[in-house]
Design an enzyme around this catalytic site. Structure first.
Site, PDB file in Angstrom:
ATOM      1  N   SER A  96      99.883 -53.081  -3.597  1.00 37.64           N
ATOM      2  CA  SER A  96     100.199 -53.566  -2.438  1.00 37.64           C
ATOM      3  C   SER A  96     100.702 -52.081  -1.974  1.00 37.64           C
ATOM      4  O   SER A  96     102.446 -51.263  -2.579  1.00 37.64           O
ATOM      5  CB  SER A  96     100.867 -54.556  -2.212  1.00 37.64           C
ATOM      6  OG  SER A  96     100.599 -56.256  -2.672  1.00 37.64           O
ATOM      7  N   LYS A 171      98.810 -57.910   4.373  1.00 42.01           N
ATOM      8  CA  LYS A 171      99.901 -57.788   3.154  1.00 42.01           C
ATOM      9  C   LYS A 171     101.216 -57.690   3.518  1.00 42.01           C
ATOM     10  O   LYS A 171     101.744 -58.410   3.467  1.00 42.01           O
ATOM     11  CB  LYS A 171      99.381 -57.031   2.110  1.00 42.01           C
ATOM     12  CG  LYS A 171     100.225 -57.561   1.119  1.00 42.01           C
ATOM     13  CD  LYS A 171     100.146 -58.597   0.123  1.00 42.01           C
ATOM     14  CE  LYS A 171     101.815 -59.066  -1.157  1.00 42.01           C
ATOM     15  NZ  LYS A 171     101.085 -58.500  -2.365  1.00 42.01           N
ATOM     16  N   LYS A 239     110.208 -52.884  -1.757  1.00 44.54           N
ATOM     17  CA  LYS A 239     109.201 -51.743  -1.669  1.00 44.54           C
ATOM     18  C   LYS A 239     108.204 -52.805  -0.205  1.00 44.54           C
ATOM     19  O   LYS A 239     108.213 -51.476   0.909  1.00 44.54           O
ATOM     20  CB  LYS A 239     108.347 -51.221  -2.505  1.00 44.54           C
ATOM     21  CG  LYS A 239     107.099 -50.314  -2.891  1.00 44.54           C
ATOM     22  CD  LYS A 239     105.937 -51.150  -2.498  1.00 44.54           C
ATOM     23  CE  LYS A 239     105.246 -51.631  -3.522  1.00 44.54           C
ATOM     24  NZ  LYS A 239     104.686 -52.599  -3.107  1.00 44.54           N
TER      25      LYS A 239
END
Length: 291
Positions: A96, A171, A239
């Site tokens: 990701s 995502k 993140k």
């Protein structure tokens, strides 16, 4: 059987590699943590001592890494995947990361004659164990079709969502929704407990109505018990929230709730909970409520 080089055998990658082995593929794996490579060998895979050894002779290379800097290092830098893999191979990055990093990897792959897909996943550790992940894939339709048997061994919901980088954008949308729902479940628990209502019974009835969701199904029991062993760490979700906010900025859109939830995730990390499961957002809500 496909010869697969798998790089990144952490919480998610180790189970994904094991499922590929169970599906009959020949998997050679590498990770910077030797114990992770040992687990791959115990599952029937072939251990590798470095990246070049992991991708030698591979038809497909899968990377499952924490963030964009690691993908750049492992794939693009000297001694990385693109300098070692044979032209014609298919690189599937299932990390990701930022959409722009995925596009840069695809462009570099094209220069080397290596096909590239970005294919991040959702479903957490249990999804990786059960091969029930949702996989959102960016890249060409032809390469997606080639990779379909690989994806079938890893997940249940597998969708080609657009060109290079599109998988990462989807995502990012997934991660902002997951963090938001966890935050609301945490607030519901705090409200129920502060009101002397049995939170287990309360969430049970909520799960059966319009408020029902996968977070309640998978995490309500552990959240009520304050069990935060990571399936997906706060550090990584922090993140991902940054990726979501940067994607919104690039697209020129406002995501106000995402901004608030990102601050809750940042607070959890600042309070020292970065290594805990993202359901530990409950700790932040409790702190704000003085509980």
């Amino acid at each position: 059987m496909t010869a697969i080089g798998f790089i990144g055998l952490g919480i998610m990658g180790s189970h994904m590699a094991a499922n590929l082995i169970a599906a009959g593929h020949a998997v050679t794996g590498y990770d910077v943590v030797p114990a992770s490579v040992d687990r791959l060998a115990q599952a029937g895979g072939k251990p590798a001592s470095d990246i070049a050894s992991a991708v030698a002779g591979a038809e497909v290379v899968i990377t499952m890494l924490p963030d964009s800097p690691q993908v750049v290092e492992v794939v693009l830098e000297p001694g990385g995947v693109l300098s070692a893999v044979e032209p014609g191979a298919l690189l599937i990055d299932m990390s990701s990361i930022a959409p722009e990093t995925s596009r840069a990897v695809a462009a570099a792959g094209a220069e080397r004659g290596v096909r590239v897909l970005d294919a991040p996943v959702s479903g957490g550790e249990q999804g990786a164990i059960k091969a029930s992940l949702s996989i959102m894939v960016g890249g060409s339709p032809e390469d997606f079709a080639t990779a379909q048997p690989i994806f079938d061994a890893l997940g249940r919901t597998i969708v080609h969502v657009g060109p290079h980088g599109a998988g990462q954008t989807v995502k990012a949308a997934n991660q902002l929704m997951v963090a938001g729902i966890i935050s609301l479940v945490a607030e519901a628990i705090v409200l129920l407990e502060a009101s002397d209502v049995d939170s287990t019974r309360g969430l049970e009835v909520l799960a059966g109505g319009l408020a029902g969701n996968r977070i309640l199904d998978l995490k309500a029991t552990s959240m009520i018990a304050r069990q935060f062993e990571p399936g997906f760490r706060i550090d990584l979700h922090h993140k991902d929230m940054g990726i979501a906010q940067n994607a919104a900025r690039s697209a020129g859109v406002a995501l106000p709730v995402t901004g608030i939830v990102a601050q809750l995730v940042a607070a959890a990390r600042a309070q020292g909970h970065g290594s805990l499961d993202h359901s530990a957002l409950l700790k932040v809500v409790e702190e704000l409520s003085g509980r």
